[in-house]
Design an enzyme around this catalytic site. Structure first.
Site, short mmCIF file in Angstrom:
data_model
loop_
_atom_site.label_atom_id
_atom_site.label_comp_id
_atom_site.label_asym_id
_atom_site.label_seq_id
_atom_site.Cartn_x
_atom_site.Cartn_y
_atom_site.Cartn_z
N ASP A 140 10.13 12.10 3.91
CA ASP A 140 9.51 11.59 2.80
C ASP A 140 8.70 11.52 1.01
OD1 ASP A 140 10.71 10.01 4.64
OD2 ASP A 140 9.04 9.36 6.10
N LYS A 141 8.99 10.92 0.58
CA LYS A 141 8.21 11.11 -0.70
C LYS A 141 7.01 11.36 -0.74
CE LYS A 141 7.32 8.96 -5.19
NZ LYS A 141 6.97 7.18 -5.45
#
Length: 307
Positions: A140-141
């Protein structure tokens, strides 16, 4: 990679589809890649161009396939510093910082890990006929830590098989709000796209989603938080975040699946891909790679320890 031609002769016991024959002959290529080359008139059987993937290859048939020159990616390489932990002829392992998106997509047309890799990896052969790194798994970012990129088709297929066979072991460090129901445990809960929020995932009842399993153990207990080690046995989107929230201890700073206001001074969620064990292409024994917590996460722990 320059254009090259490969020729194979069907063995005496062979009688099956052309695409299957070429997948067996070129295991570094995916079936979809092979089928694309057939449809693009890049394959000949007995000196005749064949465009049907289901064409039957018989014993003694000579099959010739042309692998076109790798074309430049439409993505523009960007000179973004990368913390490369390991690199060989087949793959690169990067310690991704929080805030960096892995792959270009809607709303993320620059500044991604892929853009940075295009500039940082000069000997990139490419995937699917295009000069770009092969992304086998994602973070995930706002999740930091280890991620693997393949440099060529062979490595990409090898790594895909490693993940499919669950031969890759990943260990994450997570600070959670509250504490898990038991010091160690195993969470089995199916995951599917959230019907109410299409950009989010959700834990769903049996039969409605894809199986997902996460094991965890407590490393350190604080007054209102717990540091845990999470070991995902499957690789579903947002799996660790969802599973820990499902058992009542959402990841600290996760404003999507946890508290809307972070319980500590942190502008990201406290999740870090700390360790990964894989068998590199062409090798027989597993290698383990590990990176420490980023400074901002270590600072949070230090504050909790002094309370």
């Amino acid at each position: 990679m320059a254009e090259h031609i490969k020729t194979f002769t069907a063995p005496s016991d062979w009688s099956d589809r052309l695409d299957k024959f070429l997948v067996n002959s070129l295991p570094e290529f995916s079936r979809s890649r092979i089928q694309g080359l057939i449809k693009d008139e890049q394959v000949m059987v007995a000196e005749k161009i064949i465009t049907k993937t289901g064409y039957m290859v018989e014993p003694g048939d000579e099959v010739q396939i042309t692998i076109p020159e790798t074309v430049p990616s439409e993505l523009v390489p960007e000179d973004i510093p990368l913390n490369i932990v390991f690199e060989n002829d087949d793959l690169v392992i990067v310690n991704k910082p929080a805030g960096m998106v892995v792959h270009p997509g809607a709303g993320h047309f620059s500044g991604t890990l892929v853009h940075a890799a295009l500039a940082a990896i000069p000997d990139l052969e490419g995937i699917g006929g295009e000069e770009r790194p092969g992304v086998v798994h994602r973070l995930d970012k706002e999740t930091s830590g280890l991620i693997i990129l393949a440099k060529n088709e062979r490595a990409h297929r090898w790594l895909q098989d490693q993940f499919r066979l669950r031969a890759v072991q990943k260990v994450y460090l997570a600070l959670v709000d509250g504490k898990p129901p038991t010091p160690t445990g195993r969470i089995e809960a199916e995951i599917a796209r959230d019907p109410s929020h299409r950009k989010q995932m959700a834990v769903v009842s049996d039969g409605r989603g894809r199986p997902a399993v996460t094991e965890y153990k407590t490393l350190e207990q604080f007054e209102k938080h717990t540091l845990v080690e999470a070991h995902p046995l499957t690789g579903r989107t947002h799996q660790i975040r969802l599973h820990l929230a499902f058992v009542g201890c959402p990841i600290t700073g996760d404003t999507v699946y946890g508290k809307r206001t972070p319980s500590v001074d942190l502008n990201r969620h406290f999740l870090h891909a700390a360790r990964i064990s894989i068998i590199c292409p062409g090798e027989k024994s597993s290698r383990t790679f590990e990176v420490p917590l980023p400074e901002e996460l270590e600072a949070v722990l230090e504050k909790l320890r002094t309370k």
